[in-house]
Design a protein around this motif. Structure first.
Motif, PDB file in Angstrom:
ATOM      1  N   GLU A   1       1.789   4.871   1.458  1.00 37.04           N
ATOM      2  CA  GLU A   1       1.831   5.486   2.474  1.00 37.04           C
ATOM      3  C   GLU A   1       1.921   7.097   2.320  1.00 37.04           C
ATOM      4  O   GLU A   1       2.217   7.514   1.657  1.00 37.04           O
ATOM      5  CB  GLU A   1       2.656   4.821   3.535  1.00 37.04           C
ATOM      6  CG  GLU A   1       2.738   3.386   3.798  1.00 37.04           C
ATOM      7  CD  GLU A   1       1.377   2.985   4.441  1.00 37.04           C
ATOM      8  OE1 GLU A   1       0.785   3.798   5.051  1.00 37.04           O
ATOM      9  OE2 GLU A   1       0.952   1.893   4.566  1.00 37.04           O
TER      10      GLU A   1
ATOM     11  N   GLN B   1      -8.284   4.146  -4.514  1.00 34.10           N
ATOM     12  CA  GLN B   1      -9.213   3.279  -4.011  1.00 34.10           C
ATOM     13  C   GLN B   1      -8.644   2.003  -4.020  1.00 34.10           C
ATOM     14  O   GLN B   1      -8.855   1.056  -3.094  1.00 34.10           O
ATOM     15  CB  GLN B   1     -10.434   3.214  -5.106  1.00 34.10           C
ATOM     16  CG  GLN B   1     -11.328   4.447  -4.836  1.00 34.10           C
ATOM     17  CD  GLN B   1     -12.351   4.200  -6.295  1.00 34.10           C
ATOM     18  OE1 GLN B   1     -12.187   3.362  -6.987  1.00 34.10           O
ATOM     19  NE2 GLN B   1     -13.104   5.065  -6.216  1.00 34.10           N
TER      20      GLN B   1
ATOM     21  N   GLN C   1       0.826  -1.098  -0.158  1.00 37.73           N
ATOM     22  CA  GLN C   1       0.053  -0.053  -0.044  1.00 37.73           C
ATOM     23  C   GLN C   1       0.804   1.135  -0.009  1.00 37.73           C
ATOM     24  O   GLN C   1       1.943   1.139   0.821  1.00 37.73           O
ATOM     25  CB  GLN C   1      -0.924  -0.120   1.216  1.00 37.73           C
ATOM     26  CG  GLN C   1      -1.916  -1.018   1.318  1.00 37.73           C
ATOM     27  CD  GLN C   1      -3.098  -1.070   2.482  1.00 37.73           C
ATOM     28  OE1 GLN C   1      -2.511  -0.780   3.689  1.00 37.73           O
ATOM     29  NE2 GLN C   1      -4.243  -1.294   2.052  1.00 37.73           N
TER      30      GLN C   1
ATOM     31  N   SER D   1      -3.231   3.123   1.383  1.00 40.84           N
ATOM     32  CA  SER D   1      -3.586   2.948   2.837  1.00 40.84           C
ATOM     33  C   SER D   1      -4.497   3.599   3.208  1.00 40.84           C
ATOM     34  O   SER D   1      -4.871   4.692   2.956  1.00 40.84           O
ATOM     35  CB  SER D   1      -2.326   2.683   3.714  1.00 40.84           C
ATOM     36  OG  SER D   1      -1.962   4.011   3.967  1.00 40.84           O
ATOM     37  N   ASP D   2      -4.950   3.017   4.424  1.00 38.57           N
ATOM     38  CA  ASP D   2      -6.036   4.101   5.170  1.00 38.57           C
ATOM     39  C   ASP D   2      -5.429   5.413   5.537  1.00 38.57           C
ATOM     40  O   ASP D   2      -6.169   6.230   5.673  1.00 38.57           O
ATOM     41  CB  ASP D   2      -6.753   3.325   6.187  1.00 38.57           C
ATOM     42  CG  ASP D   2      -7.671   2.124   5.987  1.00 38.57           C
ATOM     43  OD1 ASP D   2      -8.107   2.209   4.627  1.00 38.57           O
ATOM     44  OD2 ASP D   2      -7.990   1.264   6.585  1.00 38.57           O
TER      45      ASP D   2
ATOM     46  N   LEU E   1      -5.141   7.664   2.916  1.00 35.56           N
ATOM     47  CA  LEU E   1      -6.522   8.200   2.292  1.00 35.56           C
ATOM     48  C   LEU E   1      -6.880   9.507   3.457  1.00 35.56           C
ATOM     49  O   LEU E   1      -7.412  10.391   2.956  1.00 35.56           O
ATOM     50  CB  LEU E   1      -7.503   7.503   2.310  1.00 35.56           C
ATOM     51  CG  LEU E   1      -7.454   6.211   1.302  1.00 35.56           C
ATOM     52  CD1 LEU E   1      -8.501   5.173   1.326  1.00 35.56           C
ATOM     53  CD2 LEU E   1      -7.673   7.226  -0.108  1.00 35.56           C
ATOM     54  N   ARG E   2      -6.576   9.005   4.698  1.00 39.09           N
ATOM     55  CA  ARG E   2      -6.827  10.228   5.699  1.00 39.09           C
ATOM     56  C   ARG E   2      -6.004  11.525   5.582  1.00 39.09           C
ATOM     57  O   ARG E   2      -6.555  12.502   5.881  1.00 39.09           O
ATOM     58  CB  ARG E   2      -6.534   9.740   7.141  1.00 39.09           C
ATOM     59  CG  ARG E   2      -7.753   8.581   7.604  1.00 39.09           C
ATOM     60  CD  ARG E   2      -7.511   8.503   9.110  1.00 39.09           C
ATOM     61  NE  ARG E   2      -6.318   7.805   9.504  1.00 39.09           N
ATOM     62  CZ  ARG E   2      -5.887   6.573   9.562  1.00 39.09           C
ATOM     63  NH1 ARG E   2      -6.816   5.829   9.233  1.00 39.09           N
ATOM     64  NH2 ARG E   2      -4.748   6.037   9.845  1.00 39.09           N
TER      65      ARG E   2
END
Length: 283
Positions: A17, A227, A15, A231-232, A235-236
């Motif tokens: 980062e 999408q 992912q 990574s989460d 996205l944050r």
């Protein structure tokens, strides 16, 4: 009823980062996507020696970057964790005098060069050399192959399709060989070409020349990339950075007014807060 076909995208084994160290090399489509990462403060280097359309020229860029990292005075040390190779064409130009493949003809007379088409194996070999070189400085590097959706009208559209097919087969060969070497998951194919030609199958997604993808199409690919590959945390980060980015891009009517000064002071405070949570953030 469904009125379009959606390209299913396999998620990679890695992912992206926040503020990842990234390298983008390839066609002008690499510039378009790479610039999105630059704007969002990823540590991204985009085509440092100019646009590179074919696998041989991509290898040449990687060679120059590696030489620079080894202290030959060609720039600061840069070790990417994620690398994007955006393949444009398998056509190359050799300087007749030396036999070398040139990256840019620099408007010199055409008679000085010989145009050739690389085979699938030749394309794959150049790409494999580039990947192996990157692994000498970072054995954990992740390489993303993608084929530029820009068609080459000067070859004729059938020839352009054959060229793209050659590049796709070469990328697939590299990925399969990587799996055989027990580095599965380090190499990945992102279907930018397929998204534009199969999912956005409409000329409203092209620029006026009907060849280059429009800004809207590039933005859509950028969203699909988020999408599937972000990574989460990344996205944050995009959500947190967006209002600050918009504030920095704001052009006031009165830059000397108290209202704008207060606005900028609040923006600087937000940046300071972000830098505490994201030490790699560079403004």
């Amino acid at each position: 009823m469904e009125f379009r076909t959606i390209v299913e995208i396999e998620r990679p084994a890695f992912q992206i980062e926040p503020m990842d160290d990234m390298l983008f090399v390839g066609s002008c489509f690499a510039d378009n996507i790479g610039q999105r990462f630059v704007e969002n403060k990823f540590n991204a280097v985009v085509n440092p020696y100019g646009v590179m359309y074919n696998p041989a020229s991509i290898l040449h860029t990687v060679e120059r970057i590696i030489r620079g990292e080894r202290g030959e005075g060609r720039g600061e040390r840069f070790v990417p964790r994620v690398v994007f190779f955006t393949l444009g064409t398998n056509h190359v130009y050799r300087l007749k005098e030396t036999g070398e493949i040139v990256d840019n003809c620099r408007k010199r007379p055409a008679r000085l060069f010989q145009e050739e088409e690389l085979t699938v194996d030749e394309c794959a070999d150049y790409l494999k050399q580039a990947v192996d070189m990157l692994r000498t400085v970072n054995p954990e590097v992740h390489v993303v192959f993608t084929v530029s959706p820009i068609r080459y009208a000067k070859y004729g559209y059938h020839e352009s399709q054959l060229s793209k097919a050659t590049l796709m087969l070469a990328a697939q060969k590299c990925i399969l060989e990587g799996r055989g070497e027990k580095v599965e998951g380090r190499e990945y194919y992102f279907p930018a070409y397929e998204i534009v030609n199969d999912e956005l199958r409409d000329y409203r997604f092209y620029r006026e020349d009907m060849i280059h993808p429009s800004d809207q199409a590039v933005e859509y690919i950028w969203q699909r990339l988020q999408q599937t590959c972000f990574s989460d945390a990344a996205l944050r980060w995009l959500d947190e950075w967006k209002p600050v980015k918009n504030a920095l891009n704001h052009r006031p009517f009165n830059p000397d007014g108290d209202e704008y000064k207060l606005f900028m002071e609040k923006t600087r405070q937000k940046i300071a807060e972000l830098q505490l949570r994201y030490p790699k953030l560079k403004i």
